[in-house]
Design an enzyme around this catalytic site. Structure first.
Site, PDB file in Angstrom:
ATOM      1  N   CYS A 109       0.817  -1.210   0.000  1.00  0.00           N
ATOM      2  CA  CYS A 109       0.000   0.000   0.000  1.00  0.00           C
ATOM      3  C   CYS A 109       0.857   1.268   0.000  1.00  0.00           C
ATOM      4  O   CYS A 109       1.474   1.602   1.009  1.00  0.00           O
ATOM      5  CB  CYS A 109      -0.919  -0.035   1.226  1.00  0.00           C
ATOM      6  N   CYS A 150      -0.167   3.941   2.533  1.00  0.00           N
ATOM      7  CA  CYS A 150       0.218   3.533   3.892  1.00  0.00           C
ATOM      8  C   CYS A 150       1.638   4.000   4.194  1.00  0.00           C
ATOM      9  O   CYS A 150       1.927   4.461   5.307  1.00  0.00           O
ATOM     10  CB  CYS A 150       0.126   2.016   4.051  1.00  0.00           C
TER      11      CYS A 150
END
Length: 125
Positions: free
Chosen positions: A47, A50
């Site tokens: 991700c 993230c």
């Protein structure tokens, strides 16, 4: 043999000073916390947003430790919490107060914006 690039990528995802929790620890570390809200980031090593959020969470965890506990959970290795809370996107941030989810935020944010969104839920120090 480990792949150094994988290790670096995993380190980028992890916010410094933020505890990593698992499905097995979730109840004790998140649901069992009283008096101080818990911000849980559902994250994954693939991700990108993230990784952008990691330094923001590190900073908030350090500055707001008296008023907020911050933890991360890897969504790929901990499907129990992901399923239980209906997490569909990464990063998803859930704020828990006394074992109950009280706010959900999806996506990376700048520190100032995230703090504004969290302020109503922070414990009074």
């Amino acid at each position: 043999m480990t792949d150094d690039r994988t290790d670096e990528r995993d380190d980028d995802m992890k916010a410094q000073g933020v505890a990593q929790v698992t499905d097995a620890e979730f109840e004790a570390e998140v649901l069992g916390e009283r008096g101080r809200p818990v911000l849980v980031e559902f994250t994954a090593d693939w991700c990108g947003p993230c990784r952008q959020l990691a330094p923001v969470l590190s900073s908030i965890a350090a500055e707001e430790a008296d008023r907020l506990k911050v933890v991360q959970i890897d969504a790929d290795s901990n499907p129990g919490a992901v399923t239980r809370y209906g997490v569909l996107s990464m990063p998803t941030l859930l704020v828990f107060r006394d074992g109950e989810p009280v706010r959900q935020l999806v996506g990376a944010r700048a520190k100032r914006k995230l703090l504004q969104e969290l302020e109503p839920h922070l414990a009074t120090a």
